[in-house]
Design a protein around this motif. Structure first.
Motif, PDB file in Angstrom:
ATOM      1  N   TYR A 147      32.240 -13.321 -35.699  1.00  0.00           N
ATOM      2  CA  TYR A 147      31.028 -13.427 -36.345  1.00  0.00           C
ATOM      3  C   TYR A 147      31.280 -13.659 -37.698  1.00  0.00           C
ATOM      4  O   TYR A 147      30.701 -14.748 -38.258  1.00  0.00           O
ATOM      5  N   GLU A 148      32.036 -13.023 -38.443  1.00  0.00           N
ATOM      6  CA  GLU A 148      32.235 -13.388 -40.063  1.00  0.00           C
ATOM      7  C   GLU A 148      32.904 -14.502 -40.230  1.00  0.00           C
ATOM      8  O   GLU A 148      32.534 -15.380 -40.978  1.00  0.00           O
ATOM      9  N   ALA A 149      33.985 -15.145 -39.107  1.00  0.00           N
ATOM     10  CA  ALA A 149      34.449 -16.266 -39.271  1.00  0.00           C
ATOM     11  C   ALA A 149      33.548 -17.452 -39.079  1.00  0.00           C
ATOM     12  O   ALA A 149      33.751 -18.517 -39.837  1.00  0.00           O
ATOM     13  N   ASN A 150      32.666 -17.110 -38.211  1.00  0.00           N
ATOM     14  CA  ASN A 150      31.879 -18.256 -37.973  1.00  0.00           C
ATOM     15  C   ASN A 150      30.661 -18.390 -38.987  1.00  0.00           C
ATOM     16  O   ASN A 150      30.280 -19.558 -39.325  1.00  0.00           O
ATOM     17  N   GLN A 151      30.218 -17.387 -39.604  1.00  0.00           N
ATOM     18  CA  GLN A 151      29.271 -17.498 -40.860  1.00  0.00           C
ATOM     19  C   GLN A 151      30.026 -18.060 -41.939  1.00  0.00           C
ATOM     20  O   GLN A 151      29.302 -18.750 -42.611  1.00  0.00           O
ATOM     21  N   ASN A 152      31.336 -17.793 -42.264  1.00  0.00           N
ATOM     22  CA  ASN A 152      32.077 -18.466 -43.316  1.00  0.00           C
ATOM     23  C   ASN A 152      32.099 -20.119 -42.954  1.00  0.00           C
ATOM     24  O   ASN A 152      31.866 -21.033 -43.897  1.00  0.00           O
ATOM     25  N   ASP A 153      32.348 -20.249 -41.823  1.00  0.00           N
ATOM     26  CA  ASP A 153      32.606 -21.770 -41.562  1.00  0.00           C
ATOM     27  C   ASP A 153      31.063 -22.439 -41.540  1.00  0.00           C
ATOM     28  O   ASP A 153      30.887 -23.608 -42.047  1.00  0.00           O
ATOM     29  N   VAL A 154      29.978 -21.782 -41.079  1.00  0.00           N
ATOM     30  CA  VAL A 154      28.780 -22.442 -41.061  1.00  0.00           C
ATOM     31  C   VAL A 154      28.115 -22.730 -42.499  1.00  0.00           C
ATOM     32  O   VAL A 154      27.733 -23.481 -42.957  1.00  0.00           O
ATOM     33  N   ALA A 155      28.540 -21.591 -43.456  1.00  0.00           N
ATOM     34  CA  ALA A 155      28.160 -21.540 -44.826  1.00  0.00           C
ATOM     35  C   ALA A 155      28.862 -22.824 -45.364  1.00  0.00           C
ATOM     36  O   ALA A 155      28.259 -23.840 -46.139  1.00  0.00           O
ATOM     37  N   GLN A 156      30.236 -23.119 -45.035  1.00  0.00           N
ATOM     38  CA  GLN A 156      30.783 -24.152 -45.587  1.00  0.00           C
ATOM     39  C   GLN A 156      30.237 -25.530 -44.966  1.00  0.00           C
ATOM     40  O   GLN A 156      30.131 -26.715 -45.791  1.00  0.00           O
ATOM     41  N   LEU A 157      29.929 -25.579 -43.707  1.00  0.00           N
ATOM     42  CA  LEU A 157      29.396 -26.921 -43.178  1.00  0.00           C
ATOM     43  C   LEU A 157      27.938 -27.321 -43.687  1.00  0.00           C
ATOM     44  O   LEU A 157      27.497 -28.389 -43.835  1.00  0.00           O
ATOM     45  N   VAL A 158      27.292 -26.175 -44.107  1.00  0.00           N
ATOM     46  CA  VAL A 158      25.860 -26.471 -44.833  1.00  0.00           C
ATOM     47  C   VAL A 158      26.197 -27.285 -46.314  1.00  0.00           C
ATOM     48  O   VAL A 158      25.334 -27.975 -46.771  1.00  0.00           O
ATOM     49  N   GLN A 159      27.166 -26.468 -46.848  1.00  0.00           N
ATOM     50  CA  GLN A 159      27.347 -26.965 -48.262  1.00  0.00           C
ATOM     51  C   GLN A 159      27.997 -28.442 -48.137  1.00  0.00           C
ATOM     52  O   GLN A 159      27.828 -29.253 -49.022  1.00  0.00           O
ATOM     53  N   ASP A 160      28.929 -28.693 -47.215  1.00  0.00           N
ATOM     54  CA  ASP A 160      29.638 -30.115 -47.024  1.00  0.00           C
ATOM     55  C   ASP A 160      29.224 -30.616 -45.825  1.00  0.00           C
ATOM     56  O   ASP A 160      30.070 -30.415 -44.808  1.00  0.00           O
ATOM     57  N   THR A 161      28.250 -31.527 -45.492  1.00  0.00           N
ATOM     58  CA  THR A 161      27.604 -31.799 -44.383  1.00  0.00           C
ATOM     59  C   THR A 161      28.565 -32.915 -43.749  1.00  0.00           C
ATOM     60  O   THR A 161      28.734 -33.461 -42.796  1.00  0.00           O
ATOM     61  N   SER A 162      29.469 -33.659 -44.770  1.00  0.00           N
ATOM     62  CA  SER A 162      30.279 -34.817 -44.186  1.00  0.00           C
ATOM     63  C   SER A 162      31.660 -34.036 -43.457  1.00  0.00           C
ATOM     64  O   SER A 162      32.154 -35.054 -42.849  1.00  0.00           O
ATOM     65  N   ASP A 163      31.892 -33.019 -43.559  1.00  0.00           N
ATOM     66  CA  ASP A 163      32.978 -32.427 -43.182  1.00  0.00           C
ATOM     67  C   ASP A 163      32.710 -31.661 -41.660  1.00  0.00           C
ATOM     68  O   ASP A 163      32.310 -30.684 -42.066  1.00  0.00           O
ATOM     69  N   GLN A 164      32.773 -32.366 -40.819  1.00  0.00           N
ATOM     70  CA  GLN A 164      32.392 -31.551 -39.336  1.00  0.00           C
ATOM     71  C   GLN A 164      33.788 -31.293 -38.481  1.00  0.00           C
ATOM     72  O   GLN A 164      33.416 -30.718 -37.337  1.00  0.00           O
ATOM     73  N   THR A 165      34.663 -30.987 -39.188  1.00  0.00           N
ATOM     74  CA  THR A 165      36.069 -30.587 -38.418  1.00  0.00           C
ATOM     75  C   THR A 165      35.908 -29.138 -37.977  1.00  0.00           C
ATOM     76  O   THR A 165      36.251 -28.729 -36.665  1.00  0.00           O
ATOM     77  N   SER A 166      35.287 -28.313 -38.409  1.00  0.00           N
ATOM     78  CA  SER A 166      35.312 -26.793 -38.022  1.00  0.00           C
ATOM     79  C   SER A 166      34.158 -26.359 -37.175  1.00  0.00           C
ATOM     80  O   SER A 166      33.890 -25.483 -36.815  1.00  0.00           O
ATOM     81  N   LEU A 167      33.216 -27.597 -36.657  1.00  0.00           N
ATOM     82  CA  LEU A 167      32.150 -27.195 -35.668  1.00  0.00           C
ATOM     83  C   LEU A 167      32.701 -27.010 -34.260  1.00  0.00           C
ATOM     84  O   LEU A 167      31.969 -26.128 -33.859  1.00  0.00           O
ATOM     85  N   THR A 168      33.845 -27.552 -34.061  1.00  0.00           N
ATOM     86  CA  THR A 168      34.411 -26.893 -32.717  1.00  0.00           C
ATOM     87  C   THR A 168      34.715 -25.532 -32.761  1.00  0.00           C
ATOM     88  O   THR A 168      34.696 -24.886 -31.538  1.00  0.00           O
ATOM     89  N   ALA A 169      35.486 -25.286 -33.958  1.00  0.00           N
ATOM     90  CA  ALA A 169      35.982 -23.974 -33.808  1.00  0.00           C
ATOM     91  C   ALA A 169      34.737 -22.935 -33.958  1.00  0.00           C
ATOM     92  O   ALA A 169      34.790 -21.882 -33.115  1.00  0.00           O
ATOM     93  N   VAL A 170      33.756 -23.192 -34.561  1.00  0.00           N
ATOM     94  CA  VAL A 170      32.453 -22.546 -34.383  1.00  0.00           C
ATOM     95  C   VAL A 170      31.933 -22.198 -32.974  1.00  0.00           C
ATOM     96  O   VAL A 170      31.680 -21.117 -32.848  1.00  0.00           O
ATOM     97  N   GLN A 171      31.950 -23.465 -32.445  1.00  0.00           N
ATOM     98  CA  GLN A 171      31.451 -23.039 -30.989  1.00  0.00           C
ATOM     99  C   GLN A 171      32.174 -22.447 -30.079  1.00  0.00           C
ATOM    100  O   GLN A 171      31.802 -21.730 -29.065  1.00  0.00           O
ATOM    101  N   ILE A 172      33.824 -22.457 -30.344  1.00  0.00           N
ATOM    102  CA  ILE A 172      34.591 -21.827 -29.437  1.00  0.00           C
ATOM    103  C   ILE A 172      34.454 -20.311 -29.916  1.00  0.00           C
ATOM    104  O   ILE A 172      34.304 -19.423 -28.907  1.00  0.00           O
ATOM    105  N   ARG A 173      34.180 -20.155 -31.113  1.00  0.00           N
ATOM    106  CA  ARG A 173      34.077 -18.415 -31.437  1.00  0.00           C
ATOM    107  C   ARG A 173      32.850 -17.947 -30.976  1.00  0.00           C
ATOM    108  O   ARG A 173      32.920 -16.826 -30.475  1.00  0.00           O
TER     109      ARG A 173
END
Length: 195
Positions: free
Chosen positions: A40-66
């Motif tokens: 959950y904490e790893a997902n929260q961190n990645d989602v926070a980064q995705l919100v700040q930098d919308t051009s970088d979508q590389t961690s979206l798959t990792a969020v879905q798997i977690r």
């Protein structure tokens, strides 16, 4: 690998399907909950980064798997807990309101509390049926005879019957008693039905 500890809880419960209630695996449950917190904490961190930098979508798959791993762990832990409570409920109908010590020792503190509340709810419901109440746990199988022959397995002292007569329950003594009077003692292992 994500979900292995949760799957091990399910496997452990299935190993005890032979009628026994295995010991509550507090460490296993705690490890699954800790794994879920890390995911959950790893997902929260990645989602926070995705919100700040919308051009970088590389961690979206990792969020879905977690997230899928979180859902799987949740389903496994809920299945483990639900099946344990279902087993405890069936033991209530089999043994009555007093569980044998070996079964009670395998229960967690919360399961013992749940068992106590279930006993209280069942007793209140049975008291509410009719003027004198109705014991739903008395005959789990339809009786063939009103009286049955039983052998006493352990010394228990005197048993007073509904008609006021008393019977001395000594080890290995044989008795011809009303089924309704000795059904609970048979389930507790004090008496053994002789067929």
């Amino acid at each position: 690998m994500f979900g292995e500890k949760a799957l091990e809880l399910i496997r452990e419960f299935n190993r005890n399907k032979d009628g026994n209630l295995g010991p509550y695996n507090e460490d296993g449950v705690r490890q699954v909950l800790e794994e879920m917190q890390v995911l959950y904490e790893a997902n929260q961190n990645d989602v926070a980064q995705l919100v700040q930098d919308t051009s970088d979508q590389t961690s979206l798959t990792a969020v879905q798997i977690r997230h899928d791993s979180l859902q799987r762990n949740k389903r496994c832990i809920l299945a483990y807990l639900y099946n344990r409570l279902a087993k405890i409920r069936s033991l209530r109908w089999e043994f009555g309101s007093v569980l044998p010590p070996d079964i009670k020792n395998n229960m967690s503190e919360k399961e013992v509390q749940w068992f106590t509340r279930y006993n209280r709810s069942l007793a209140n419901y049975m008291r509410s049926l009719g003027p004198g109440g109705l014991d739903l746990t008395q005959d789990l199988q339809p009786p063939q005879n009103v009286y049955i022959e039983v052998r006493c397995v352990e010394d228990r002292g005197e048993l007073e019957l509904n008609d006021g007569s008393k019977v001395l329950l000594k080890k290995n003594s044989l008795h011809y008693l009303p089924r309704s009077q000795c059904e609970h003692l048979i389930r507790q292992g004090v008496l053994k039905h002789i067929t």
